[in-house]
Design a protein around this motif. Structure first.
Motif, PDB file in Angstrom:
ATOM      1  N   PRO A   1       0.369  19.635   2.847  1.00 52.64           N
ATOM      2  CA  PRO A   1       0.206  20.632   1.722  1.00 52.64           C
ATOM      3  C   PRO A   1      -0.133  20.220   0.323  1.00 52.64           C
ATOM      4  O   PRO A   1      -0.642  20.946  -0.355  1.00 52.64           O
ATOM      5  CB  PRO A   1       1.694  21.442   1.787  1.00 52.64           C
ATOM      6  N   ASN A   2       0.224  18.929   0.160  1.00 52.06           N
ATOM      7  CA  ASN A   2       0.039  18.192  -1.134  1.00 52.06           C
ATOM      8  C   ASN A   2      -1.078  17.077  -1.344  1.00 52.06           C
ATOM      9  O   ASN A   2      -1.277  16.648  -2.266  1.00 52.06           O
ATOM     10  CB  ASN A   2       1.265  17.584  -1.459  1.00 52.06           C
TER      11      ASN A   2
ATOM     12  N   GLU B   1       1.831   7.859  -1.688  1.00 48.97           N
ATOM     13  CA  GLU B   1       0.425   7.477  -1.530  1.00 48.97           C
ATOM     14  C   GLU B   1       0.248   6.289  -0.414  1.00 48.97           C
ATOM     15  O   GLU B   1       1.324   5.491  -0.205  1.00 48.97           O
ATOM     16  CB  GLU B   1      -0.257   6.816  -2.658  1.00 48.97           C
ATOM     17  N   ILE B   2      -0.634   6.132   0.503  1.00 52.02           N
ATOM     18  CA  ILE B   2      -1.094   5.171   1.396  1.00 52.02           C
ATOM     19  C   ILE B   2      -2.298   4.607   1.267  1.00 52.02           C
ATOM     20  O   ILE B   2      -3.252   5.472   1.245  1.00 52.02           O
ATOM     21  CB  ILE B   2      -0.713   5.609   2.899  1.00 52.02           C
ATOM     22  N   GLU B   3      -2.423   3.256   0.542  1.00 48.23           N
ATOM     23  CA  GLU B   3      -3.592   2.630   0.400  1.00 48.23           C
ATOM     24  C   GLU B   3      -3.553   1.435   1.040  1.00 48.23           C
ATOM     25  O   GLU B   3      -3.199   0.293   0.996  1.00 48.23           O
ATOM     26  CB  GLU B   3      -3.249   2.231  -0.954  1.00 48.23           C
ATOM     27  N   LEU B   4      -4.485   1.596   2.633  1.00 50.13           N
ATOM     28  CA  LEU B   4      -4.411   0.559   3.214  1.00 50.13           C
ATOM     29  C   LEU B   4      -5.872   0.063   3.613  1.00 50.13           C
ATOM     30  O   LEU B   4      -6.266  -0.087   4.798  1.00 50.13           O
ATOM     31  CB  LEU B   4      -3.759   0.875   4.699  1.00 50.13           C
TER      32      LEU B   4
ATOM     33  N   GLY C   1       0.483  -1.275  -0.022  1.00 52.34           N
ATOM     34  CA  GLY C   1      -0.070   0.103  -0.176  1.00 52.34           C
ATOM     35  C   GLY C   1       0.811   1.233   0.023  1.00 52.34           C
ATOM     36  O   GLY C   1       0.083   2.261   0.034  1.00 52.34           O
ATOM     37  N   ILE C   2       2.103   1.236   0.070  1.00 48.44           N
ATOM     38  CA  ILE C   2       2.961   2.406  -0.237  1.00 48.44           C
ATOM     39  C   ILE C   2       3.452   2.732  -1.615  1.00 48.44           C
ATOM     40  O   ILE C   2       4.091   1.909  -2.062  1.00 48.44           O
ATOM     41  CB  ILE C   2       4.179   2.276   1.057  1.00 48.44           C
TER      42      ILE C   2
ATOM     43  N   LEU D   1      -4.273   9.461   0.894  1.00 49.11           N
ATOM     44  CA  LEU D   1      -4.640   8.592   2.017  1.00 49.11           C
ATOM     45  C   LEU D   1      -6.006   7.749   2.012  1.00 49.11           C
ATOM     46  O   LEU D   1      -6.842   8.457   2.221  1.00 49.11           O
ATOM     47  CB  LEU D   1      -4.309   9.452   3.401  1.00 49.11           C
ATOM     48  N   ASN D   2      -5.639   6.449   1.971  1.00 47.11           N
ATOM     49  CA  ASN D   2      -6.947   5.724   2.050  1.00 47.11           C
ATOM     50  C   ASN D   2      -6.845   4.602   3.307  1.00 47.11           C
ATOM     51  O   ASN D   2      -6.190   3.652   3.002  1.00 47.11           O
ATOM     52  CB  ASN D   2      -6.942   4.888   0.616  1.00 47.11           C
ATOM     53  N   PHE D   3      -7.692   5.123   4.283  1.00 43.42           N
ATOM     54  CA  PHE D   3      -7.829   4.134   5.414  1.00 43.42           C
ATOM     55  C   PHE D   3      -9.357   3.598   5.546  1.00 43.42           C
ATOM     56  O   PHE D   3      -9.587   2.969   6.737  1.00 43.42           O
ATOM     57  CB  PHE D   3      -7.525   4.923   6.636  1.00 43.42           C
ATOM     58  N   ALA D   4     -10.014   3.423   4.527  1.00 41.81           N
ATOM     59  CA  ALA D   4     -11.430   3.302   4.312  1.00 41.81           C
ATOM     60  C   ALA D   4     -11.521   2.015   4.903  1.00 41.81           C
ATOM     61  O   ALA D   4     -10.870   0.944   4.542  1.00 41.81           O
ATOM     62  CB  ALA D   4     -12.076   3.572   3.246  1.00 41.81           C
ATOM     63  N   LEU D   5     -12.786   1.614   5.460  1.00 39.25           N
ATOM     64  CA  LEU D   5     -13.419   0.053   5.775  1.00 39.25           C
ATOM     65  C   LEU D   5     -12.213  -0.399   6.765  1.00 39.25           C
ATOM     66  O   LEU D   5     -11.751  -1.704   6.399  1.00 39.25           O
ATOM     67  CB  LEU D   5     -13.486  -0.594   4.641  1.00 39.25           C
TER      68      LEU D   5
END
Length: 294
Positions: free
Chosen positions: A113-114, A69-72, A59-60, A94-98
């Motif tokens: 900032p980004n 990006e962090i997709e976890l 996820g990194i 940043l995706n910490f959904a579910l």
């Protein structure tokens, strides 16, 4: 015999260069380790091998030697979001959904900032949002639906001109919709379904020409249905039911050709003759079949 040795040396050099290129700043790695430790990384669905390069961590996404990006999502994260994530200054998504995250929405996330995408929906995050999101000038999507957030919606969100998606449905927000939301000229989705928002809505929705999904259902809004909704040419999903609106006059001339869902508390209005074959109630982007009590 010299060629194999020569090629072996080339491979070693290439591997060394790749490893060197893949390095990230120490404070960014520390931030990722803080995330792992504060969210019970040992029990994640897909774990990180901390002895391996960060480039192998699930996820990194790393670009130009920085975490971008962090997709976890759906990875059994349990615990709190650490403040150390503020050190990921190049972070865009940043995706910490579910997951099963608790605690508060960290103020530090509102300083990135980004950042363009923050997805924290379907967790158990509590408390109030930071007052100041003004540093997140690139933010395009903020989805927090189905948590336990309360307090008022920050006025500063109305300064984020790049915002396209704002979904706070299924929380416990109170107060009014900030008047500053009229400035969100690129907004396409506004989800406030199932909160405790109240009062007359003073926003002129005609100022949000790209809006395709508007869900204000099951709050405590009163007064007249806000002006401008009837002029939204891109509108596909409209949910206003479960409030105390006393006038639906503004909707009598609503353009219906593109509508897929149209729900109000006015029975006659809901039966208005349309060219579109409208579907029944669609609870936009929520995991619950039942609405939280008002």
């Amino acid at each position: 015999m010299k060629k194999p040795k020569f090629y072996l040396i080339q491979v070693i050099i290439a591997c060394f260069c790749f490893a060197l290129h893949a390095q990230i700043p120490e404070n960014e790695k520390t931030a990722l380790l803080a995330l792992y430790n504060s969210t019970n990384g040992a029990n994640w669905t897909t774990k990180w091998d901390l002895s391996s390069s960060v480039t192998t961590w699930h996820g990194i996404i790393i670009k130009d030697n920085h975490v971008h990006e962090i997709e976890l999502n759906r990875n059994n994260l349990q615990g709190i979001i650490p403040k150390e994530l503020a050190d990921l200054e190049k972070l865009e998504s940043l995706n910490f959904a579910l997951n099963s995250l608790k605690g508060q929405f960290p103020e530090e996330l509102a300083t990135l900032p980004n950042i363009k995408i923050i997805m924290l929906e379907m967790n158990d995050i509590k408390g109030v949002l930071p007052n100041d999101f003004s540093k997140c000038t690139k933010l395009e999507s903020l989805t927090l639906f189905n948590n336990s957030l309360n307090g008022t919606i920050p006025e500063s969100l109305g300064t984020l001109k790049n915002l396209k998606t704002l979904n706070f449905s299924g929380n416990f927000f109170e107060g009014e919709i900030p008047k500053s939301f009229e400035n969100l000229v690129n907004l396409e989705i506004l989800g406030l379904f199932g909160n405790k928002l109240q009062g007359a809505i003073e926003i002129n929705f005609e100022k949000l020409p790209k809006l395709s999904e508007l869900s204000l259902a099951y709050n405590k809004f009163n007064g007249a249905v806000p002006f401008g909704i009837e002029k939204l040419e891109s509108l596909q999903y409209l949910q206003l039911q479960g409030n105390s609106f006393n006038s639906f006059e503004n909707l009598k001339n609503i353009k219906t050709d593109g509508l897929i869902t149209f729900d109000t508390d006015d029975i006659n209005l809901n039966k208005i003759d349309r060219n579109a074959d409208l579907k029944g109630t669609r609870m936009v982007d929520t995991k619950l079949e039942d609405v939280k009590e008002n």
